[in-house]
Design a protein around this motif. Structure first.
Motif, PDB file in Angstrom:
ATOM      1  N   HIS A 232       0.632  -1.272  -0.027  1.00  0.00           N
ATOM      2  CA  HIS A 232       0.204   0.083   0.014  1.00  0.00           C
ATOM      3  C   HIS A 232       0.782   1.315   0.144  1.00  0.00           C
ATOM      4  O   HIS A 232       1.982   1.208   0.586  1.00  0.00           O
ATOM      5  N   GLY A 233       0.611   2.403  -0.731  1.00  0.00           N
ATOM      6  CA  GLY A 233       1.260   3.412  -0.881  1.00  0.00           C
ATOM      7  C   GLY A 233       1.603   3.983   0.240  1.00  0.00           C
ATOM      8  O   GLY A 233       2.362   4.931   0.537  1.00  0.00           O
ATOM      9  N   ALA A 234       0.772   3.711   1.628  1.00  0.00           N
ATOM     10  CA  ALA A 234       0.989   4.476   2.856  1.00  0.00           C
ATOM     11  C   ALA A 234       1.771   3.735   3.786  1.00  0.00           C
ATOM     12  O   ALA A 234       2.120   4.122   4.890  1.00  0.00           O
ATOM     13  N   LYS A 235       2.290   2.370   3.442  1.00  0.00           N
ATOM     14  CA  LYS A 235       2.699   1.648   4.369  1.00  0.00           C
ATOM     15  C   LYS A 235       4.260   1.580   4.253  1.00  0.00           C
ATOM     16  O   LYS A 235       4.813   1.898   3.008  1.00  0.00           O
ATOM     17  N   LEU A 236       4.897   1.805   5.386  1.00  0.00           N
ATOM     18  CA  LEU A 236       6.508   1.954   5.484  1.00  0.00           C
ATOM     19  C   LEU A 236       6.987   0.410   5.854  1.00  0.00           C
ATOM     20  O   LEU A 236       6.522  -0.114   6.832  1.00  0.00           O
ATOM     21  N   TYR A 237       7.758   0.041   5.068  1.00  0.00           N
ATOM     22  CA  TYR A 237       8.154  -1.383   5.143  1.00  0.00           C
ATOM     23  C   TYR A 237       9.864  -1.495   4.466  1.00  0.00           C
ATOM     24  O   TYR A 237      10.099  -0.720   3.426  1.00  0.00           O
ATOM     25  N   GLU A 238      10.371  -2.314   4.745  1.00  0.00           N
ATOM     26  CA  GLU A 238      11.966  -2.692   4.271  1.00  0.00           C
ATOM     27  C   GLU A 238      11.867  -3.270   2.963  1.00  0.00           C
ATOM     28  O   GLU A 238      10.991  -4.255   2.762  1.00  0.00           O
ATOM     29  N   ASP A 239      12.916  -3.219   2.459  1.00  0.00           N
ATOM     30  CA  ASP A 239      13.144  -3.990   0.990  1.00  0.00           C
ATOM     31  C   ASP A 239      12.196  -4.075  -0.093  1.00  0.00           C
ATOM     32  O   ASP A 239      11.860  -4.719  -0.906  1.00  0.00           O
ATOM     33  N   SER A 240      11.205  -2.728  -0.122  1.00  0.00           N
ATOM     34  CA  SER A 240      10.414  -2.473  -1.478  1.00  0.00           C
ATOM     35  C   SER A 240      11.563  -2.440  -2.720  1.00  0.00           C
ATOM     36  O   SER A 240      12.483  -1.973  -2.396  1.00  0.00           O
ATOM     37  N   ALA A 241      10.768  -2.696  -3.588  1.00  0.00           N
ATOM     38  CA  ALA A 241      11.621  -2.546  -4.901  1.00  0.00           C
ATOM     39  C   ALA A 241      12.130  -0.909  -5.205  1.00  0.00           C
ATOM     40  O   ALA A 241      13.198  -0.828  -5.476  1.00  0.00           O
ATOM     41  N   MET A 242      11.399  -0.061  -4.842  1.00  0.00           N
ATOM     42  CA  MET A 242      11.665   1.247  -4.990  1.00  0.00           C
ATOM     43  C   MET A 242      12.876   1.637  -4.056  1.00  0.00           C
ATOM     44  O   MET A 242      13.789   2.241  -4.202  1.00  0.00           O
ATOM     45  N   ASN A 294      -1.547   5.152  -5.079  1.00  0.00           N
ATOM     46  CA  ASN A 294      -1.407   4.363  -3.648  1.00  0.00           C
ATOM     47  C   ASN A 294      -1.074   3.015  -3.696  1.00  0.00           C
ATOM     48  O   ASN A 294      -1.543   2.072  -2.901  1.00  0.00           O
ATOM     49  N   LEU A 295      -0.018   2.650  -4.722  1.00  0.00           N
ATOM     50  CA  LEU A 295       0.398   1.284  -4.782  1.00  0.00           C
ATOM     51  C   LEU A 295       2.119   1.321  -5.093  1.00  0.00           C
ATOM     52  O   LEU A 295       2.447   1.931  -5.990  1.00  0.00           O
ATOM     53  N   GLN A 296       2.783   0.820  -4.067  1.00  0.00           N
ATOM     54  CA  GLN A 296       4.120   0.518  -4.273  1.00  0.00           C
ATOM     55  C   GLN A 296       4.472  -0.281  -5.315  1.00  0.00           C
ATOM     56  O   GLN A 296       4.083  -1.698  -4.763  1.00  0.00           O
ATOM     57  N   PRO A 297       5.243  -0.224  -6.450  1.00  0.00           N
ATOM     58  CA  PRO A 297       5.354  -1.312  -7.208  1.00  0.00           C
ATOM     59  C   PRO A 297       6.202  -2.384  -7.034  1.00  0.00           C
ATOM     60  O   PRO A 297       7.274  -2.254  -6.062  1.00  0.00           O
TER      61      PRO A 297
END
Length: 452
Positions: A232-242, A294-297
């Motif tokens: 989700h675009g509002a979520k903070l988490y490690e190791d996303s692609a971006m 609102n979507l982290q790719p």
């Protein structure tokens, strides 16, 4: 109504006398007229649209063959790749046993954004200061035509070369030269030419010193990819692609800054450092109106143009890419879309000698100085040229474009070359060709019996 004959004659004579000064003043002095013709021929070449990705090679080939015919040069058109003509001109030397001289240039030019030019990029307009505006005026139709005009001058003067002189006009340099200089350099035709030295393009110089290049940086086209779970675009988490890609971009940015600092502080020239520039950034989930906000790719990638000098440590750079810029531990991978060669097959830097072991370098310097030209410190070309293909087959190759007191505008908007500097460059090539084509190496005398 009849008019008296005397009136007609008197009127005619007075009218002729009034015109006489005007007619006399309208004549262009022979020297000035010849210069105008030289500039006109340059304009004609510039007006041929040979920009990538659809260069008009047919028209440029016809033009070059016509120029060759006008100065009685032998000519042939080679097509190692269909639709990619190489125009090869020859001025035979009196001693075919001597290695020949190659003057190389490319016919294609990069695209241009005409709306951002003061004058049309293929109009070859000359402004009030004598600046000729056109795509290719610096890179590098100027050099190709200067070769031809220098040969024309030498021919008229009665000069006859001892060494054969070749003029090559190759395609596709601006997209890697695979169908042009690379094919030529590896061909049987080239072997039969018995080339001893090759001259190719250089760069304009903003000051009074001409620039001579003995090597060049090799291009590595690197693409880094990153993957990760979408979120989700509002979520903070490690190791996303971006997030992972940003870490890589920041690491690359720091490396770039460290190299650039060496240039800005004067510790190294531009051609002596590794340059890295981002060419594209690709990420996001497409939507009918653009991208989903609102979507982290789950995927992201970036492309980098890396230029590597011949002296660089390749193992160190490859290790940096694998461990810092695209580590598998961060779900990253990389590939090269192109990987130039900065070393020869024995791992030695791919450069042309500038010392006494290479007489061609000293001959070039002397020929330039005979025209009152000044020369700067030998340089590594910051980008890449067709000269690398000739160095790869073991030849001496030198980059040189006679453009002093000229802003560097290759690939830029409003590329131009002043007409006086263009004409001066022709005289420089007259001197260079004369020196090269007349050069006879000193004979090595065998030691006498007494010396033994």
């Amino acid at each position: 109504m009849d008019t008296p004959r005397g009136f007609n004659l008197l009127h005619l004579l007075s009218h002729s006398l009034l015109l006489l000064p005007l007619l006399t003043n309208s004549k262009t002095p022979p020297i000035q007229d010849e210069k105008s013709k030289i500039i006109s021929r340059f304009q004609q070449y510039l007006q041929i649209n040979t920009s990538q990705p659809s260069p008009d090679y047919q028209k440029s080939t016809q033009f070059l063959l016509a120029q060759a015919n006008s100065i009685s040069l032998e000519s042939q058109v080679l097509e190692f790749v269909k639709g990619k003509p190489i125009v090869l001109l020859k001025w035979p030397g009196s001693d075919p046993s001597l290695p020949s001289i190659l003057l190389n240039s490319h016919t294609d030019v990069v695209p241009s954004e005409s709306s951002k030019w003061v004058y049309p990029p293929f109009g070859a307009h000359i402004d009030e200061e004598g600046n000729i505006f056109a795509r290719g005026s610096q890179d590098m139709k100027c050099v190709g035509m200067q070769y031809i005009e220098a040969v024309r001058k030498l021919n008229i003067s009665g000069f006859r070369p001892k060494r054969s002189l070749y003029l090559s006009f190759v395609p596709d340099e601006e997209i890697g030269g695979l169908a042009g200089a690379q094919k030529l350099a590896s061909s049987d035709v080239f072997k039969d030419m018995n080339v001893g030295i090759a001259l190719d393009e250089g760069l304009a110089s903003p000051n009074e010193n001409y620039r001579l290049f003995y090597g060049e940086r090799a291009p590595w086209m690197l693409v880094i990819k990153s993957t990760g779970a979408p979120g989700h675009g509002a979520k903070l988490y490690e190791d996303s692609a971006m997030e992972n890609l940003f870490k890589s971009i920041e690491s690359i940015r720091r490396f770039r800054a460290s190299q650039f600092d060496l240039v800005k502080t004067g510790l190294k020239a531009e051609g002596e450092v590794i340059s890295v520039n981002m060419a594209f950034l690709k990420a996001g989930t497409p939507s009918p109106t653009g991208f989903v906000m609102n979507l982290q790719p789950s995927e992201a990638e970036a492309g980098f143009d890396i230029r590597i000098p011949p002296m660089a440590n390749l193992e160190s750079l490859e290790k940096r890419i694998a461990e810092e810029w695209a580590p598998t531990s961060r779900n990253m991978s990389f590939e090269f879309r192109g990987k130039g060669i900065p070393h020869d097959d024995q791992g030695r830097p791919l450069v042309t000698a500038t010392d006494s072991s290479n007489p061609w370098w000293a001959l070039l310097e002397e020929a330039i100085m005979k025209t009152n030209g000044k020369i700067g410190k030998p340089e590594i070309f910051p980008a890449s040229t067709d000269a690398r293909n000739f160095r790869l087959v073991g030849l001496h190759a030198i980059g040189f474009s006679p453009m002093a007191n000229t802003p560097i505008l290759l690939h830029d908007h409003n590329e131009f070359l002043n007409h006086a500097e263009y004409l001066r460059g022709i005289d420089v090539y007259v001197s260079v060709i004369k020196a090269y084509a007349s050069y006879i190496p000193p004979r090595r005398h065998e030691d006498s019996r007494d010396e033994l």
